[in-house]
Design a protein around this motif. Structure first.
Motif, PDB file in Angstrom:
ATOM      1  N   CYS A   7       0.852  -1.184   0.000  1.00 11.34           N
ATOM      2  CA  CYS A   7       0.000   0.000   0.000  1.00 11.34           C
ATOM      3  C   CYS A   7       0.888   1.234   0.000  1.00 11.34           C
ATOM      4  O   CYS A   7       1.857   1.309   0.747  1.00 11.34           O
ATOM      5  CB  CYS A   7      -0.903   0.017   1.234  1.00 11.34           C
ATOM      6  SG  CYS A   7      -2.146  -1.277   1.208  1.00 11.34           S
ATOM      7  N   LYS A   8       0.545   2.177  -0.831  1.00 13.32           N
ATOM      8  CA  LYS A   8       1.298   3.414  -0.911  1.00 13.32           C
ATOM      9  C   LYS A   8       0.852   4.347   0.222  1.00 13.32           C
ATOM     10  O   LYS A   8      -0.341   4.392   0.556  1.00 13.32           O
ATOM     11  CB  LYS A   8       1.045   4.073  -2.269  1.00 13.32           C
ATOM     12  CG  LYS A   8       1.944   5.233  -2.585  1.00 13.32           C
ATOM     13  CD  LYS A   8       1.751   5.656  -4.041  1.00 13.32           C
ATOM     14  CE  LYS A   8       2.800   6.659  -4.455  1.00 13.32           C
ATOM     15  NZ  LYS A   8       2.684   6.995  -5.859  1.00 13.32           N
ATOM     16  N   ASP A   9       1.781   5.053   0.763  1.00 14.81           N
ATOM     17  CA  ASP A   9       1.453   6.062   1.769  1.00 14.81           C
ATOM     18  C   ASP A   9       0.461   7.047   1.134  1.00 14.81           C
ATOM     19  O   ASP A   9       0.771   7.656   0.114  1.00 14.81           O
ATOM     20  CB  ASP A   9       2.726   6.786   2.198  1.00 14.81           C
ATOM     21  CG  ASP A   9       2.498   7.850   3.262  1.00 14.81           C
ATOM     22  OD1 ASP A   9       1.359   8.343   3.400  1.00 14.81           O
ATOM     23  OD2 ASP A   9       3.471   8.194   3.944  1.00 14.81           O
ATOM     24  N   PRO A  10      -0.744   7.208   1.707  1.00 13.52           N
ATOM     25  CA  PRO A  10      -1.741   8.107   1.111  1.00 13.52           C
ATOM     26  C   PRO A  10      -1.224   9.523   0.891  1.00 13.52           C
ATOM     27  O   PRO A  10      -1.674  10.200  -0.037  1.00 13.52           O
ATOM     28  CB  PRO A  10      -2.889   8.092   2.118  1.00 13.52           C
ATOM     29  CG  PRO A  10      -2.708   6.851   2.905  1.00 13.52           C
ATOM     30  CD  PRO A  10      -1.238   6.557   2.919  1.00 13.52           C
ATOM     31  N   ASN A  11      -0.292   9.952   1.705  1.00 17.56           N
ATOM     32  CA  ASN A  11       0.260  11.301   1.541  1.00 17.56           C
ATOM     33  C   ASN A  11       1.144  11.414   0.306  1.00 17.56           C
ATOM     34  O   ASN A  11       1.442  12.520  -0.142  1.00 17.56           O
ATOM     35  CB  ASN A  11       1.048  11.716   2.791  1.00 17.56           C
ATOM     36  CG  ASN A  11       0.140  11.851   3.991  1.00 17.56           C
ATOM     37  OD1 ASN A  11      -0.991  12.320   3.876  1.00 17.56           O
ATOM     38  ND2 ASN A  11       0.619  11.417   5.145  1.00 17.56           N
ATOM     39  N   LEU A  12       1.567  10.268  -0.241  1.00 14.71           N
ATOM     40  CA  LEU A  12       2.425  10.269  -1.427  1.00 14.71           C
ATOM     41  C   LEU A  12       1.656   9.943  -2.707  1.00 14.71           C
ATOM     42  O   LEU A  12       2.213   9.981  -3.792  1.00 14.71           O
ATOM     43  CB  LEU A  12       3.573   9.264  -1.247  1.00 14.71           C
ATOM     44  CG  LEU A  12       4.496   9.510  -0.037  1.00 14.71           C
ATOM     45  CD1 LEU A  12       5.522   8.401   0.066  1.00 14.71           C
ATOM     46  CD2 LEU A  12       5.170  10.873  -0.140  1.00 14.71           C
ATOM     47  N   ALA A  13       0.375   9.613  -2.566  1.00 17.07           N
ATOM     48  CA  ALA A  13      -0.440   9.260  -3.732  1.00 17.07           C
ATOM     49  C   ALA A  13      -0.692  10.490  -4.605  1.00 17.07           C
ATOM     50  O   ALA A  13      -0.795  11.613  -4.114  1.00 17.07           O
ATOM     51  CB  ALA A  13      -1.772   8.660  -3.275  1.00 17.07           C
ATOM     52  N   ASP A  17      -1.861   7.608  -9.790  1.00 21.82           N
ATOM     53  CA  ASP A  17      -2.045   6.294  -9.174  1.00 21.82           C
ATOM     54  C   ASP A  17      -3.456   5.765  -9.408  1.00 21.82           C
ATOM     55  O   ASP A  17      -3.741   4.598  -9.148  1.00 21.82           O
ATOM     56  CB  ASP A  17      -1.784   6.379  -7.665  1.00 21.82           C
ATOM     57  CG  ASP A  17      -0.325   6.642  -7.345  1.00 21.82           C
ATOM     58  OD1 ASP A  17       0.548   6.037  -8.004  1.00 21.82           O
ATOM     59  OD2 ASP A  17      -0.056   7.462  -6.445  1.00 21.82           O
TER      60      ASP A  17
END
Length: 182
Positions: A7-13, A17
Protein backbone atom coordinates in the motif's frame (compact mmCIF):
# COMPACT_ATOMS: atom_id res chain seq x y z
CA UNK A 1 1.02 -5.07 2.28
CA UNK A 2 -2.42 -6.13 0.98
CA UNK A 3 -3.27 -8.79 -1.62
CA UNK A 4 0.38 -9.16 -2.60
CA UNK A 5 0.89 -5.43 -3.18
CA UNK A 6 2.39 -2.77 -0.96
CA UNK A 7 0.00 0.00 0.00
CA UNK A 8 1.30 3.41 -0.91
CA UNK A 9 1.45 6.06 1.77
CA UNK A 10 -1.74 8.11 1.11
CA UNK A 11 0.26 11.30 1.54
CA UNK A 12 2.42 10.27 -1.43
CA UNK A 13 -0.44 9.26 -3.73
CA UNK A 14 -1.07 11.28 -6.88
CA UNK A 15 -3.86 11.33 -9.43
CA UNK A 16 -1.68 9.15 -11.69
CA UNK A 17 -2.05 6.29 -9.17
CA UNK A 18 -5.76 6.27 -10.11
CA UNK A 19 -5.55 6.97 -13.85
CA UNK A 20 -4.75 5.17 -17.10
CA UNK A 21 -5.32 6.41 -20.63
CA UNK A 22 -5.48 4.53 -23.91
CA UNK A 23 -8.16 1.92 -23.29
CA UNK A 24 -9.96 3.30 -26.35
CA UNK A 25 -7.09 2.24 -28.64
CA UNK A 26 -7.73 -1.03 -30.50
CA UNK A 27 -5.07 -3.67 -29.88
CA UNK A 28 -3.56 -6.00 -32.46
CA UNK A 29 -5.49 -9.20 -33.08
CA UNK A 30 -3.00 -10.60 -35.58
CA UNK A 31 -2.30 -13.81 -33.67
CA UNK A 32 -3.63 -17.36 -34.14
CA UNK A 33 -6.54 -16.70 -31.75
CA UNK A 34 -7.57 -13.45 -33.45
CA UNK A 35 -8.09 -11.68 -30.14
CA UNK A 36 -6.27 -9.50 -27.65
CA UNK A 37 -7.05 -8.97 -23.98
CA UNK A 38 -5.83 -5.73 -22.38
CA UNK A 39 -6.02 -6.23 -18.63
CA UNK A 40 -6.25 -3.24 -16.32
CA UNK A 41 -5.49 -4.43 -12.81
CA UNK A 42 -3.62 -3.16 -9.79
CA UNK A 43 -0.44 -3.64 -11.85
CA UNK A 44 -1.52 -0.88 -14.26
CA UNK A 45 -3.43 1.32 -11.80
CA UNK A 46 -1.88 1.13 -8.32
CA UNK A 47 -4.91 2.94 -6.86
CA UNK A 48 -6.96 -0.23 -7.42
CA UNK A 49 -5.12 -1.87 -4.51
CA UNK A 50 -7.66 -3.03 -1.91
CA UNK A 51 -10.64 -1.82 -3.98
CA UNK A 52 -11.56 -5.28 -5.31
CA UNK A 53 -12.21 -4.23 -8.92
CA UNK A 54 -10.50 -4.34 -12.32
CA UNK A 55 -11.43 -4.28 -16.01
CA UNK A 56 -10.23 -5.61 -19.35
CA UNK A 57 -10.74 -4.63 -22.97
CA UNK A 58 -11.06 -7.54 -25.42
CA UNK A 59 -10.50 -6.91 -29.13
CA UNK A 60 -11.65 -9.56 -31.61
CA UNK A 61 -10.84 -9.94 -35.30
CA UNK A 62 -13.63 -11.52 -37.36
CA UNK A 63 -14.03 -15.08 -35.99
CA UNK A 64 -11.44 -14.36 -33.28
CA UNK A 65 -11.78 -16.30 -30.03
CA UNK A 66 -11.07 -15.68 -26.37
CA UNK A 67 -10.32 -19.36 -25.65
CA UNK A 68 -12.00 -21.24 -22.80
CA UNK A 69 -10.58 -19.99 -19.50
CA UNK A 70 -11.41 -19.31 -15.86
CA UNK A 71 -10.80 -16.49 -13.41
CA UNK A 72 -9.98 -18.16 -10.08
CA UNK A 73 -10.52 -15.01 -8.04
CA UNK A 74 -13.36 -13.13 -9.75
CA UNK A 75 -16.78 -13.06 -11.34
CA UNK A 76 -16.75 -11.30 -14.73
CA UNK A 77 -19.38 -9.04 -16.25
CA UNK A 78 -18.84 -8.60 -20.01
CA UNK A 79 -20.53 -5.95 -22.16
CA UNK A 80 -20.30 -5.94 -25.96
CA UNK A 81 -19.30 -2.49 -27.27
CA UNK A 82 -19.07 -3.41 -30.96
CA UNK A 83 -19.86 -6.46 -33.05
CA UNK A 84 -21.52 -9.79 -32.34
CA UNK A 85 -20.15 -12.42 -29.98
CA UNK A 86 -21.19 -15.93 -29.09
CA UNK A 87 -20.34 -16.31 -25.41
CA UNK A 88 -21.00 -18.84 -22.73
CA UNK A 89 -19.94 -20.69 -19.63
CA UNK A 90 -20.15 -24.26 -18.35
CA UNK A 91 -21.37 -25.13 -14.85
CA UNK A 92 -19.40 -27.43 -12.58
CA UNK A 93 -19.62 -31.22 -12.26
CA UNK A 94 -21.76 -33.26 -12.41
CA UNK A 95 -24.05 -31.24 -14.70
CA UNK A 96 -21.48 -29.45 -16.90
CA UNK A 97 -24.39 -27.45 -18.31
CA UNK A 98 -23.63 -24.93 -21.07
CA UNK A 99 -25.17 -21.46 -20.79
CA UNK A 100 -24.47 -19.66 -24.08
CA UNK A 101 -25.97 -16.81 -26.05
CA UNK A 102 -25.38 -14.60 -29.08
CA UNK A 103 -24.55 -11.11 -27.82
CA UNK A 104 -24.91 -7.89 -29.79
CA UNK A 105 -23.79 -4.34 -29.08
CA UNK A 106 -25.03 -3.32 -25.64
CA UNK A 107 -25.67 -6.88 -24.41
CA UNK A 108 -24.25 -8.05 -21.09
CA UNK A 109 -23.39 -11.52 -19.78
CA UNK A 110 -22.11 -12.65 -16.37
CA UNK A 111 -19.50 -15.39 -15.94
CA UNK A 112 -19.59 -16.70 -12.34
CA UNK A 113 -16.29 -17.03 -10.49
CA UNK A 114 -14.22 -20.10 -11.36
CA UNK A 115 -16.41 -21.37 -14.23
CA UNK A 116 -14.97 -22.11 -17.68
CA UNK A 117 -16.15 -19.50 -20.16
CA UNK A 118 -15.37 -18.23 -23.67
CA UNK A 119 -16.25 -15.70 -26.35
CA UNK A 120 -15.98 -15.87 -30.14
CA UNK A 121 -16.67 -13.15 -32.68
CA UNK A 122 -19.24 -14.63 -35.04
CA UNK A 123 -19.40 -11.51 -37.19
CA UNK A 124 -17.49 -10.50 -40.30
CA UNK A 125 -16.26 -7.27 -38.67
CA UNK A 126 -14.14 -6.54 -35.61
CA UNK A 127 -15.75 -6.77 -32.18
CA UNK A 128 -14.89 -5.14 -28.87
CA UNK A 129 -15.99 -6.02 -25.34
CA UNK A 130 -15.29 -4.57 -21.93
CA UNK A 131 -15.15 -6.84 -18.90
CA UNK A 132 -15.40 -5.87 -15.25
CA UNK A 133 -14.16 -8.06 -12.41
CA UNK A 134 -14.87 -8.03 -8.69
CA UNK A 135 -11.18 -8.43 -7.91
CA UNK A 136 -8.15 -6.21 -8.33
CA UNK A 137 -6.32 -9.35 -9.49
CA UNK A 138 -8.82 -11.81 -11.03
CA UNK A 139 -6.18 -14.14 -12.47
CA UNK A 140 -6.69 -16.16 -15.62
CA UNK A 141 -6.13 -19.83 -16.43
CA UNK A 142 -6.56 -20.68 -20.09
CA UNK A 143 -7.65 -24.32 -20.16
CA UNK A 144 -5.69 -25.58 -23.19
CA UNK A 145 -2.54 -23.73 -22.08
CA UNK A 146 -2.73 -25.18 -18.57
CA UNK A 147 -3.52 -28.76 -19.59
CA UNK A 148 -1.37 -29.17 -22.69
CA UNK A 149 1.21 -26.43 -22.28
CA UNK A 150 2.24 -26.90 -18.64
CA UNK A 151 5.92 -26.81 -17.74
CA UNK A 152 6.92 -29.50 -17.06
CA UNK A 153 4.29 -31.38 -19.09
CA UNK A 154 1.55 -33.32 -17.33
CA UNK A 155 2.27 -37.05 -17.45
CA UNK A 156 1.18 -38.56 -20.77
CA UNK A 157 -0.68 -41.42 -19.05
CA UNK A 158 -2.75 -38.97 -17.00
CA UNK A 159 -3.89 -37.04 -20.08
CA UNK A 160 -4.46 -40.11 -22.27
CA UNK A 161 -6.73 -41.66 -19.68
CA UNK A 162 -8.47 -38.39 -18.67
CA UNK A 163 -9.26 -37.36 -22.26
CA UNK A 164 -9.55 -40.92 -23.61
CA UNK A 165 -7.25 -40.05 -26.50
CA UNK A 166 -4.39 -41.85 -28.16
CA UNK A 167 -0.90 -41.01 -26.86
CA UNK A 168 0.02 -39.62 -30.29
CA UNK A 169 -2.80 -37.08 -30.07
CA UNK A 170 -1.71 -36.00 -26.57
CA UNK A 171 1.93 -35.78 -27.73
CA UNK A 172 0.80 -33.62 -30.65
CA UNK A 173 -1.22 -31.33 -28.38
CA UNK A 174 1.64 -31.00 -25.89
CA UNK A 175 4.03 -29.96 -28.68
CA UNK A 176 1.81 -27.07 -29.82
CA UNK A 177 2.66 -23.49 -28.95
CA UNK A 178 -0.18 -22.51 -26.61
CA UNK A 179 -0.71 -18.78 -26.79
CA UNK A 180 -2.02 -16.19 -24.41
CA UNK A 181 -3.95 -13.42 -26.12
CA UNK A 182 -2.57 -10.61 -24.00
Amino acid sequence: FVNGKFCKDPNLATVDDFFLSGIDIPRSTSNPLGSNVTRITVLQIPGLNTLGISIARIDFAPYGVNAPHIHPRATEVLVVLEGTLYAGFVTSNPDNRLFAKILNKGDVIVFPIGLIHFEINIGQTNAVALSSFNSQNPGVITIANAVFGSNPPINLDVLTKAFQLDKDVINYLQKQLWLNND
